[in-house]
Design a protein around this motif. Sequence first.
Motif, PDB file in Angstrom:
ATOM      1  N   LEU A  80       0.830  -1.202   0.000  1.00 38.22           N
ATOM      2  CA  LEU A  80       0.000   0.000   0.000  1.00 38.22           C
ATOM      3  C   LEU A  80       0.865   1.252   0.000  1.00 38.22           C
ATOM      4  O   LEU A  80       0.597   2.203  -0.746  1.00 38.22           O
ATOM      5  N   LEU A  81       1.909   1.284   0.804  1.00 35.37           N
ATOM      6  CA  LEU A  81       2.800   2.437   0.858  1.00 35.37           C
ATOM      7  C   LEU A  81       3.507   2.648  -0.474  1.00 35.37           C
ATOM      8  O   LEU A  81       3.599   3.776  -0.968  1.00 35.37           O
ATOM      9  N   SER A  82       3.969   1.573  -1.090  1.00 33.51           N
ATOM     10  CA  SER A  82       4.622   1.658  -2.392  1.00 33.51           C
ATOM     11  C   SER A  82       3.662   2.168  -3.462  1.00 33.51           C
ATOM     12  O   SER A  82       3.995   3.050  -4.249  1.00 33.51           O
ATOM     13  N   THR A  83       2.458   1.621  -3.473  1.00 37.71           N
ATOM     14  CA  THR A  83       1.467   2.030  -4.466  1.00 37.71           C
ATOM     15  C   THR A  83       1.057   3.482  -4.253  1.00 37.71           C
ATOM     16  O   THR A  83       0.929   4.252  -5.204  1.00 37.71           O
ATOM     17  N   MET A  84       0.870   3.848  -3.005  1.00 39.21           N
ATOM     18  CA  MET A  84       0.423   5.209  -2.700  1.00 39.21           C
ATOM     19  C   MET A  84       1.489   6.243  -3.067  1.00 39.21           C
ATOM     20  O   MET A  84       1.166   7.298  -3.602  1.00 39.21           O
ATOM     21  N   ASN A  85       2.746   5.931  -2.808  1.00 39.47           N
ATOM     22  CA  ASN A  85       3.803   6.898  -3.105  1.00 39.47           C
ATOM     23  C   ASN A  85       4.214   6.909  -4.574  1.00 39.47           C
ATOM     24  O   ASN A  85       4.871   7.851  -5.008  1.00 39.47           O
ATOM     25  N   SER A  86       3.866   5.893  -5.335  1.00 39.06           N
ATOM     26  CA  SER A  86       4.154   5.926  -6.771  1.00 39.06           C
ATOM     27  C   SER A  86       3.045   6.641  -7.535  1.00 39.06           C
ATOM     28  O   SER A  86       3.207   6.955  -8.706  1.00 39.06           O
ATOM     29  N   ALA A  87       1.936   6.920  -6.888  1.00 42.88           N
ATOM     30  CA  ALA A  87       0.819   7.603  -7.542  1.00 42.88           C
ATOM     31  C   ALA A  87       0.955   9.108  -7.366  1.00 42.88           C
ATOM     32  O   ALA A  87       1.397   9.593  -6.325  1.00 42.88           O
ATOM     33  N   ASP A  88       0.572   9.852  -8.414  1.00 47.42           N
ATOM     34  CA  ASP A  88       0.542  11.314  -8.305  1.00 47.42           C
ATOM     35  C   ASP A  88      -0.658  11.753  -7.477  1.00 47.42           C
ATOM     36  O   ASP A  88      -0.563  12.677  -6.683  1.00 47.42           O
ATOM     37  N   ARG A  89      -1.777  11.094  -7.713  1.00 52.06           N
ATOM     38  CA  ARG A  89      -2.997  11.445  -6.995  1.00 52.06           C
ATOM     39  C   ARG A  89      -3.705  10.171  -6.543  1.00 52.06           C
ATOM     40  O   ARG A  89      -3.664   9.150  -7.216  1.00 52.06           O
ATOM     41  N   VAL A  90      -4.352  10.253  -5.378  1.00 52.40           N
ATOM     42  CA  VAL A  90      -5.079   9.126  -4.812  1.00 52.40           C
ATOM     43  C   VAL A  90      -6.481   9.613  -4.475  1.00 52.40           C
ATOM     44  O   VAL A  90      -6.652  10.661  -3.857  1.00 52.40           O
ATOM     45  N   PHE A  91      -7.473   8.842  -4.925  1.00 51.19           N
ATOM     46  CA  PHE A  91      -8.872   9.216  -4.714  1.00 51.19           C
ATOM     47  C   PHE A  91      -9.594   8.114  -3.949  1.00 51.19           C
ATOM     48  O   PHE A  91      -9.283   6.936  -4.104  1.00 51.19           O
ATOM     49  N   VAL A  92     -10.573   8.521  -3.163  1.00 56.22           N
ATOM     50  CA  VAL A  92     -11.353   7.563  -2.392  1.00 56.22           C
ATOM     51  C   VAL A  92     -12.826   7.723  -2.735  1.00 56.22           C
ATOM     52  O   VAL A  92     -13.313   8.822  -3.015  1.00 56.22           O
ATOM     53  N   ASN A  93     -13.531   6.591  -2.766  1.00 54.29           N
ATOM     54  CA  ASN A  93     -14.988   6.562  -2.870  1.00 54.29           C
ATOM     55  C   ASN A  93     -15.454   5.525  -1.871  1.00 54.29           C
ATOM     56  O   ASN A  93     -15.457   4.331  -2.156  1.00 54.29           O
ATOM     57  N   GLN A  94     -15.832   5.987  -0.671  1.00 57.58           N
ATOM     58  CA  GLN A  94     -16.203   5.040   0.382  1.00 57.58           C
ATOM     59  C   GLN A  94     -17.551   4.381   0.102  1.00 57.58           C
ATOM     60  O   GLN A  94     -17.831   3.329   0.661  1.00 57.58           O
ATOM     61  N   ASP A  95     -18.378   4.993  -0.755  1.00 62.83           N
ATOM     62  CA  ASP A  95     -19.646   4.350  -1.102  1.00 62.83           C
ATOM     63  C   ASP A  95     -19.402   3.047  -1.852  1.00 62.83           C
ATOM     64  O   ASP A  95     -20.115   2.068  -1.674  1.00 62.83           O
ATOM     65  N   LEU A  96     -18.396   3.054  -2.732  1.00 59.68           N
ATOM     66  CA  LEU A  96     -18.063   1.855  -3.514  1.00 59.68           C
ATOM     67  C   LEU A  96     -16.936   1.037  -2.884  1.00 59.68           C
ATOM     68  O   LEU A  96     -16.526   0.022  -3.440  1.00 59.68           O
ATOM     69  N   ASN A  97     -16.409   1.494  -1.755  1.00 61.57           N
ATOM     70  CA  ASN A  97     -15.281   0.829  -1.095  1.00 61.57           C
ATOM     71  C   ASN A  97     -14.086   0.694  -2.021  1.00 61.57           C
ATOM     72  O   ASN A  97     -13.488  -0.365  -2.145  1.00 61.57           O
ATOM     73  N   GLU A  98     -13.742   1.802  -2.673  1.00 64.63           N
ATOM     74  CA  GLU A  98     -12.623   1.805  -3.607  1.00 64.63           C
ATOM     75  C   GLU A  98     -11.686   2.964  -3.309  1.00 64.63           C
ATOM     76  O   GLU A  98     -12.121   4.036  -2.893  1.00 64.63           O
ATOM     77  N   ILE A  99     -10.418   2.731  -3.563  1.00 71.11           N
ATOM     78  CA  ILE A  99      -9.409   3.787  -3.531  1.00 71.11           C
ATOM     79  C   ILE A  99      -8.630   3.672  -4.834  1.00 71.11           C
ATOM     80  O   ILE A  99      -8.138   2.600  -5.178  1.00 71.11           O
ATOM     81  N   TRP A 100      -8.550   4.772  -5.573  1.00 74.03           N
ATOM     82  CA  TRP A 100      -7.876   4.792  -6.871  1.00 74.03           C
ATOM     83  C   TRP A 100      -6.528   5.476  -6.752  1.00 74.03           C
ATOM     84  O   TRP A 100      -6.403   6.532  -6.145  1.00 74.03           O
ATOM     85  N   PHE A 101      -5.515   4.864  -7.368  1.00 78.00           N
ATOM     86  CA  PHE A 101      -4.166   5.408  -7.418  1.00 78.00           C
ATOM     87  C   PHE A 101      -3.886   5.772  -8.870  1.00 78.00           C
ATOM     88  O   PHE A 101      -3.920   4.904  -9.744  1.00 78.00           O
ATOM     89  N   LYS A 102      -3.608   7.060  -9.146  1.00 76.30           N
ATOM     90  CA  LYS A 102      -3.415   7.498 -10.531  1.00 76.30           C
ATOM     91  C   LYS A 102      -2.092   8.239 -10.669  1.00 76.30           C
ATOM     92  O   LYS A 102      -1.722   9.049  -9.834  1.00 76.30           O
TER      93      LYS A 102
END
Length: 155
Positions: free
Chosen positions: A60-82
């Motif tokens: 998670l730390l590796s994925t989060m720090n390699s992403a420029d932006r991180v988005f969350v949608n708690q309704d869908l239980n998703e976190i996007w790494f872009k």
Amino acid sequence: MSKNSKIPAFTLNEMLAVIAITGIIITLSFSILRLVQTHFHSLNRLYSVDGEINRFEVDLLSTMNSADRVFVNQDLNEIWFKNSLNESKLLLGDLIQIHDLDTFNLKINSINPYFLGEEVIYGELDALEIILSEPKGKTLFVAKRNTATSFMNVE
């Protein structure tokens, strides 16, 4: 010539005492062996859970720090790494799945996403707090540095 000589040997009482002591020692050693095996199996389970948590935290730390932006949608239980090259998502449910490849069998109690120190339900985030159900109350906290694109087009 009758010689009355004794052959040096142990008496029956001495032999029975040795057998009794040997039996007690063997019984104790099997009891201790069973305790050690039980302890080893419980440690093995503990380390496998901790290993799963550590693998998840590092991924998670590796994925989060390699992403420029991180988005969350708690309704869908998703976190996007872009980032400019690709995007991936973290699916949160009974099993946690990152990149559609890695699946972690962790029980989540709650997830608290943050952006600039404020808790968010939908939108961009820069920190993530995950509280696990098992082991009881274990908290993971990962954060990333914000890029300039995080502050563009923010109202």
